[in-house]
Design a protein around this motif. Structure first.
Motif, PDB file in Angstrom:
ATOM      1  N   LEU A 300       0.123  40.000 -44.607  1.00 26.36           N
ATOM      2  CA  LEU A 300      -1.299  39.964 -44.256  1.00 26.36           C
ATOM      3  C   LEU A 300      -1.928  38.666 -44.771  1.00 26.36           C
ATOM      4  CD1 LEU A 300      -3.621  41.273 -42.843  1.00 26.36           C
ATOM      5  CD2 LEU A 300      -4.148  42.575 -44.912  1.00 26.36           C
ATOM      6  N   ASP A 301      -1.488  38.199 -45.939  1.00 29.58           N
ATOM      7  CA  ASP A 301      -1.936  36.884 -46.418  1.00 29.58           C
ATOM      8  C   ASP A 301      -1.540  35.795 -45.423  1.00 29.58           C
ATOM      9  OD1 ASP A 301      -3.133  37.802 -48.718  1.00 29.58           O
ATOM     10  OD2 ASP A 301      -1.495  37.244 -50.058  1.00 29.58           O
ATOM     11  N   ASN A 302      -0.312  35.886 -44.922  1.00 31.26           N
ATOM     12  CA  ASN A 302       0.158  34.913 -43.942  1.00 31.26           C
ATOM     13  C   ASN A 302      -0.663  34.988 -42.661  1.00 31.26           C
ATOM     14  OD1 ASN A 302       2.121  32.890 -43.034  1.00 31.26           O
ATOM     15  ND2 ASN A 302       2.878  34.491 -41.657  1.00 31.26           N
ATOM     16  N   TRP A 303      -0.976  36.205 -42.240  1.00 26.98           N
ATOM     17  CA  TRP A 303      -1.821  36.418 -41.054  1.00 26.98           C
ATOM     18  C   TRP A 303      -3.178  35.753 -41.260  1.00 26.98           C
ATOM     19  CZ3 TRP A 303      -6.506  38.492 -39.797  1.00 26.98           C
ATOM     20  CH2 TRP A 303      -6.722  38.906 -38.479  1.00 26.98           C
ATOM     21  N   ILE A 304      -3.779  36.003 -42.413  1.00 24.51           N
ATOM     22  CA  ILE A 304      -5.096  35.437 -42.727  1.00 24.51           C
ATOM     23  C   ILE A 304      -5.047  33.905 -42.694  1.00 24.51           C
ATOM     24  CG2 ILE A 304      -6.800  35.138 -44.586  1.00 24.51           C
ATOM     25  CD1 ILE A 304      -6.080  38.066 -45.433  1.00 24.51           C
ATOM     26  N   GLU A 305      -4.030  33.339 -43.337  1.00 26.75           N
ATOM     27  CA  GLU A 305      -3.942  31.878 -43.425  1.00 26.75           C
ATOM     28  C   GLU A 305      -3.713  31.244 -42.060  1.00 26.75           C
ATOM     29  OE1 GLU A 305      -0.897  31.597 -46.370  1.00 26.75           O
ATOM     30  OE2 GLU A 305      -2.215  32.438 -47.915  1.00 26.75           O
ATOM     31  N   ARG A 306      -2.927  31.918 -41.236  1.00 27.56           N
ATOM     32  CA  ARG A 306      -2.686  31.366 -39.887  1.00 27.56           C
ATOM     33  C   ARG A 306      -3.962  31.383 -39.059  1.00 27.56           C
ATOM     34  NH1 ARG A 306      -2.762  28.940 -36.213  1.00 27.56           N
ATOM     35  NH2 ARG A 306      -1.241  28.619 -34.511  1.00 27.56           N
ATOM     36  N   PHE A 307      -4.686  32.471 -39.132  1.00 31.18           N
ATOM     37  CA  PHE A 307      -5.930  32.557 -38.380  1.00 31.18           C
ATOM     38  C   PHE A 307      -6.978  31.586 -38.923  1.00 31.18           C
ATOM     39  CE2 PHE A 307      -3.932  36.017 -36.423  1.00 31.18           C
ATOM     40  CZ  PHE A 307      -4.686  36.453 -35.344  1.00 31.18           C
ATOM     41  N   LYS A 308      -7.028  31.434 -40.244  1.00 30.32           N
ATOM     42  CA  LYS A 308      -7.981  30.489 -40.839  1.00 30.32           C
ATOM     43  C   LYS A 308      -7.662  29.058 -40.432  1.00 30.32           C
ATOM     44  CE  LYS A 308     -10.793  30.798 -43.578  1.00 30.32           C
ATOM     45  NZ  LYS A 308     -12.261  30.799 -43.350  1.00 30.32           N
ATOM     46  N   GLY A 309      -6.397  28.804 -40.149  1.00 31.21           N
ATOM     47  CA  GLY A 309      -5.979  27.458 -39.774  1.00 31.21           C
ATOM     48  C   GLY A 309      -6.016  27.189 -38.282  1.00 31.21           C
TER      49      GLY A 309
END
Length: 361
Positions: A300-309
């Protein structure tokens, strides 16, 4: 329009005093206070202490029971129905969510429907109780009929908010907390206090024409479903609102559709109720019922970071993760205080005079 800033402690003490004067016991007064203050901390000003006068007026009309006997009236290992005994939804909903959490701890998930309750504050508060236990939380409630279904010119649904909350690792939880109407009624109330127009697509007038007048509901108008009109997907908002109404009330035995009692005290509830009070629906699911918690949080952290980027149309703007603005408000307001518009402060001080408690200063 002027703002006055108060510390969290000041507003907690004031709010607790109001609920105590209503006759709530210490536990219930503290819990109801926590729900409202969390709303103000998270920047959802329409559902915080500004709502206090509304609860008091309903209590004075004997439509809120300050000393409810909240109980389970139907149960299986993973499900339950709770009778809120006319209590504050601010107290009844957390009671129900704790049952859902306990069932989830034992069986993997827990689901609780609630009847005979009242307005429960922000949906996010209750869903986040599950997140604290490394669970996925869900909460929803039906509400006073203010929303016209797609193609209709009749108020049949409430703003019927729904929330899903997911625990992350290094990042704050992902919290999808939204009304299923184009806008929550509280946003109209904020516009009314500041005497400003509202955006197109929020409301329609008594003739079914879209309007930017924040007072339109007082003139026989109605809120529109999420999407505003059929061309922009209002049938989807209508469908979401209908889902909330059915799970919260048809399932629990609460009032649904146009029979839901109004939040405002000067309007009387329907004389032909089809159930008891307002309804909620709450759920909790153990993350480790699906995969190890650490794995889920990492991804979920990875999901968040990808969307933020994500690449954006405007380079000065970034993708916002659901719950991110509210989390930022909470961190800021815990340090710098909670701003209240002067109209709300005056209303609260009038309430203090009526109840015989200390005013806000």
């Amino acid at each position: 329009m002027n703002f006055i800033t108060f510390t969290e402690e000041q507003l907690r003490n004031f709010t607790y005093s109001v609920f105590e004067r209503m006759g709530c016991n210490d536990e219930h007064a503290k819990l109801a206070t926590d729900v409202l203050i969390r709303s103000d901390l998270r920047g959802i000003d329409s559902h915080g202490v500004a709502r206090l006068s509304g609860y008091v007026r309903l209590w004075e009309k004997q439509r809120i029971n300050a000393t409810p006997n909240i109980k389970v009236v139907h149960e299986t290992p993973t499900t339950a129905t709770v009778d809120g005994d006319g209590g504050l939804g601010l107290v009844v909903a957390p009671f129900a969510m704790q049952i859902a959490i306990q069932k989830a701890k034992q069986y993997g998930s827990g689901w609780v429907a609630v009847k005979n309750s009242n307005h429960f504050g922000i949906a996010g508060y209750h869903a986040l109780l599950a997140v604290e236990q490394d669970m996925i939380g869900m909460s929803m409630t039906n509400a006073s009929p203010l929303v016209a279904p797609t193609y209709a010119n009749e108020r049949l649904l409430g703003t019927n908010p729904i929330c899903y909350a997911f625990p992350a690792g290094h990042h704050p939880p992902v919290v999808v907390d939204m009304a299923t109407a184009a806008a929550a009624n509280g946003k109209l109330e904020i516009a009314q206090r500041s005497n400003t127009a509202i955006p197109d697509g929020w409301v329609q007038d008594a003739k079914g024409q879209q309007s930017t007048n924040p007072n339109e509901l007082k003139n026989g108008g109605s809120l529109l479903p999420l999407g505003s009109d059929k061309a922009h997907g209002s049938h989807k908002g209508y469908g979401l609102g209908a889902t909330v109404d059915i799970l919260s009330a048809v399932l629990s035995g609460a009032n649904y559709g146009p029979w839901v009692p109004p939040f405002v005290a000067f309007l009387e509830p329907p004389t032909d109720p089809v159930g008891e009070g307002i309804g909620h629906f709450l759920g909790a699911m153990r993350v480790d019922g699906f995969r190890p918690v650490a794995d889920f949080k990492n991804h979920l952290d990875n999901w968040i970071e990808r969307f933020k980027g994500a690449t954006t149309v405007d380079p000065d703007k970034k993708v916002i993760i659901p719950g991110e603005p509210e989390y930022a408000f909470e961190q800021e307001r815990k340090l710098e205080g909670i701003p209240l518009i002067d109209v709300v402060v005056n209303d609260l001080n009038e309430l203090a005079t009526k109840l015989g408690i200390a005013k806000l200063h």
